[in-house]
Structure formats: C-alpha cells, structure tokens
Scaffold this active site. Structure first.
Site, PDB file in Angstrom:
ATOM      1  N   ASP A  53      32.963  50.909  33.143  1.00  9.20           N
ATOM      2  CA  ASP A  53      33.608  50.249  32.005  1.00  9.20           C
ATOM      3  C   ASP A  53      32.587  50.087  30.882  1.00  9.20           C
ATOM      4  O   ASP A  53      32.707  49.204  30.041  1.00  9.20           O
ATOM      5  CB  ASP A  53      34.157  48.893  32.448  1.00  9.20           C
ATOM      6  CG  ASP A  53      35.312  48.407  31.565  1.00  9.20           C
ATOM      7  OD1 ASP A  53      36.057  49.256  31.056  1.00  9.20           O
ATOM      8  OD2 ASP A  53      35.459  47.186  31.390  1.00  9.20           O
TER       9      ASP A  53
ATOM     10  N   LYS B 162      36.183  54.372  31.675  1.00 10.60           N
ATOM     11  CA  LYS B 162      36.851  54.026  30.417  1.00 10.60           C
ATOM     12  C   LYS B 162      36.411  54.986  29.321  1.00 10.60           C
ATOM     13  O   LYS B 162      35.212  55.231  29.143  1.00 10.60           O
ATOM     14  CB  LYS B 162      36.511  52.599  29.994  1.00 10.60           C
ATOM     15  CG  LYS B 162      37.112  52.204  28.641  1.00 10.60           C
ATOM     16  CD  LYS B 162      36.923  50.741  28.346  1.00 10.60           C
ATOM     17  CE  LYS B 162      35.475  50.382  28.059  1.00 10.60           C
ATOM     18  NZ  LYS B 162      35.317  48.943  27.741  1.00 10.60           N
TER      19      LYS B 162
ATOM     20  N   TRP C  51      36.004  43.201  37.495  1.00 10.28           N
ATOM     21  CA  TRP C  51      36.271  44.352  38.359  1.00 10.28           C
ATOM     22  C   TRP C  51      35.608  44.171  39.718  1.00 10.28           C
ATOM     23  O   TRP C  51      36.150  44.588  40.736  1.00 10.28           O
ATOM     24  CB  TRP C  51      35.801  45.639  37.688  1.00 10.28           C
ATOM     25  CG  TRP C  51      36.795  46.182  36.700  1.00 10.28           C
ATOM     26  CD1 TRP C  51      37.809  45.483  36.087  1.00 10.28           C
ATOM     27  CD2 TRP C  51      36.886  47.521  36.226  1.00 10.28           C
ATOM     28  NE1 TRP C  51      38.515  46.309  35.257  1.00 10.28           N
ATOM     29  CE2 TRP C  51      37.977  47.567  35.314  1.00 10.28           C
ATOM     30  CE3 TRP C  51      36.158  48.673  36.463  1.00 10.28           C
ATOM     31  CZ2 TRP C  51      38.342  48.738  34.655  1.00 10.28           C
ATOM     32  CZ3 TRP C  51      36.522  49.845  35.808  1.00 10.28           C
ATOM     33  CH2 TRP C  51      37.602  49.880  34.920  1.00 10.28           C
TER      34      TRP C  51
ATOM     35  N   ASP D 213      19.513  48.195  32.167  1.00 13.07           N
ATOM     36  CA  ASP D 213      20.029  49.291  31.357  1.00 13.07           C
ATOM     37  C   ASP D 213      20.257  50.498  32.257  1.00 13.07           C
ATOM     38  O   ASP D 213      19.315  51.023  32.855  1.00 13.07           O
ATOM     39  CB  ASP D 213      19.010  49.611  30.263  1.00 13.07           C
ATOM     40  CG  ASP D 213      19.464  50.705  29.315  1.00 13.07           C
ATOM     41  OD1 ASP D 213      20.499  51.342  29.586  1.00 13.07           O
ATOM     42  OD2 ASP D 213      18.767  50.924  28.307  1.00 13.07           O
TER      43      ASP D 213
ATOM     44  N   GLY E 211      32.263  40.576  35.348  1.00 13.71           N
ATOM     45  CA  GLY E 211      32.408  40.689  36.795  1.00 13.71           C
ATOM     46  C   GLY E 211      33.821  40.723  37.325  1.00 13.71           C
ATOM     47  O   GLY E 211      34.031  40.636  38.537  1.00 13.71           O
TER      48      GLY E 211
ATOM     49  N   ASP F  22      24.770  45.816  34.639  1.00 16.20           N
ATOM     50  CA  ASP F  22      25.140  45.610  33.238  1.00 16.20           C
ATOM     51  C   ASP F  22      23.920  45.124  32.474  1.00 16.20           C
ATOM     52  O   ASP F  22      23.019  44.499  33.057  1.00 16.20           O
ATOM     53  CB  ASP F  22      26.269  44.591  33.102  1.00 16.20           C
ATOM     54  CG  ASP F  22      27.009  44.724  31.768  1.00 16.20           C
ATOM     55  OD1 ASP F  22      28.166  45.167  31.785  1.00 16.20           O
ATOM     56  OD2 ASP F  22      26.414  44.410  30.717  1.00 16.20           O
TER      57      ASP F  22
END
Length: 220
Positions: free
Chosen positions: A125, A165, A66, A100, A64, A84
């Site tokens: 990310d 990312k 970000w 998911d 958490g 997440d």
C-alpha cells in the site's frame, strides 16, 4: 495575538469528507486503525487471499489496519511482517520495522527475519510523499511498485500472491504489463471502500510465472 492558520477550501472539504465517511466511522466502531481495512477485507472476501498459517509481508503498513485484517483472518496462526517509514504501533502477531523499503538495511532486516522462508502473500500500500507535481509523483509511485514487485517475485511461494495499490494514469499500463509477465494471473480490483473520485485501484497477481534466483539475497 498569534494569527490562526487559514484552512484551505480543499482542506476543509477533505476534513468534512473524512469525518462523515461511513468507512471511517465503521473503522472506529470495529477497532480498525483506518478505513483501509475494508479495502483488504472486500478483496479478501472475493479472492480468498488470507488463511491461517501464512507468512505475509505488508509494505507501507502504517497505521496497521491491513496488519490487523491479516492477523484476524489468519486467526493469529502465521506471521505478519510490516514495514513503513512511519511507525506502526505494536500489534499482537505483527513484527514491524520503521524503515525505508528502498534502503539496503531494511531489505536486510526482511531477509534476516524471513530466514530463507518463502512468503505466501505480499501486500503493498506504499505511496511516496507527494510533491504536488503529478508526473513526478506518479513516476516515484511506480518506482516503489516496481521494487515491491521485484521483492514479491523473488520471495513468493509458487502459489503466492501479490496485491499492490496503483493509480490509473501515467505508468499504469507499463506496470500492469510487468505484472502480467511476472504472474500467471493478474486482475484489477476497485473495492467499494476506495473513494469514487480516486484513481486508486489494486492489482492482484497470483502464481509467479518464474521465480528468479534469490541466492544473492540469502533465500533458497
């Protein structure tokens, strides 16, 4: 007497690097949940991504950090939606789902929560659970990146941005080319908080070139 599990050299080296890492210590001092906060802070200081009143979607958000940066930069004026596979402990100003991103019910939650509102910034990310087989892991990682890109293109405002990312290596050039087709501007960022030995970089796309029809997803 039970035998203690042996610690591998690589595991010991990682632990030593972690506990002596200046960004880890700084995160603890500043109240951030992980050192990753400084990656986003550095990118934002250069590219000015976060402003009050925005709607932000954070994919691969756990633990958490970000989200913390986004809420801080937006001065709690706006929305942050976080997803997440791992739980994201409650944060003021953050709507989080443990799920998911590849599952239809997770996308349905996002769509229902957004209620056809366009998004200012999509952060990704995400990374797959690593199998140790490099080519397989890279392929799975870029599958997640492509799904995040598809979501971003469909939900971003015309002046929106997508920060993802990626890892340099197999699949990188193909994905960067896909980003270039999808956005007016695409740049690479390697924040100081990314470890030097890591192939990790971030691709930032700004201003979707063409917003695809999202009628099927319920947006307008």
């Amino acid at each position: 007497m039970a035998q203690k599990p042996k610690r591998t050299k690589s595991g010991s080296a990682w632990m030593h690097e972690h506990v002596t890492d200046a960004y880890v210590k700084k995160a603890q001092q500043d109240g951030f949940r992980s050192r990753a906060a400084y990656k986003l802070l550095e990118i934002d200081s250069r590219d000015h991504l976060l402003h009050p009143g925005m709607t932000v979607v954070d994919l691969g958000a756990a633990p958490g950090s970000w989200c913390q940066v986004a809420v801080q930069k937006m001065k709690r004026q706006g929305r942050v939606l976080a997803i997440d596979l791992l739980p994201v402990a409650p944060l003021p100003g953050v709507e989080a789902l443990q799920g998911d991103f590849t599952a239809p019910d997770t996308l349905a939650w996002l769509e229902n929560t957004l209620q056809a509102a366009r998004v200012d910034l999509v952060l990704s990310d995400m990374a797959p659970n690593m199998s140790g087989v490099m080519l397989r892991d890279q392929a799975r990682h870029y599958e997640l990146c492509e799904l995040a890109l598809d979501f971003a293109v469909n939900w971003l405002k015309p002046d929106g941005a997508f920060l993802v990312k990626v890892f340099q290596g197999s699949g990188f050039e193909d994905f960067r080319n896909a980003m270039r087709r999808a956005f007016d501007q695409v740049v690479i960022r390697k924040p100081d908080a990314s470890r030097d030995r890591s192939s990790e970089v971030y691709l930032l796309g700004r201003r979707p070139v063409k917003l695809e029809s999202v009628a099927a997803t319920g947006a307008s």
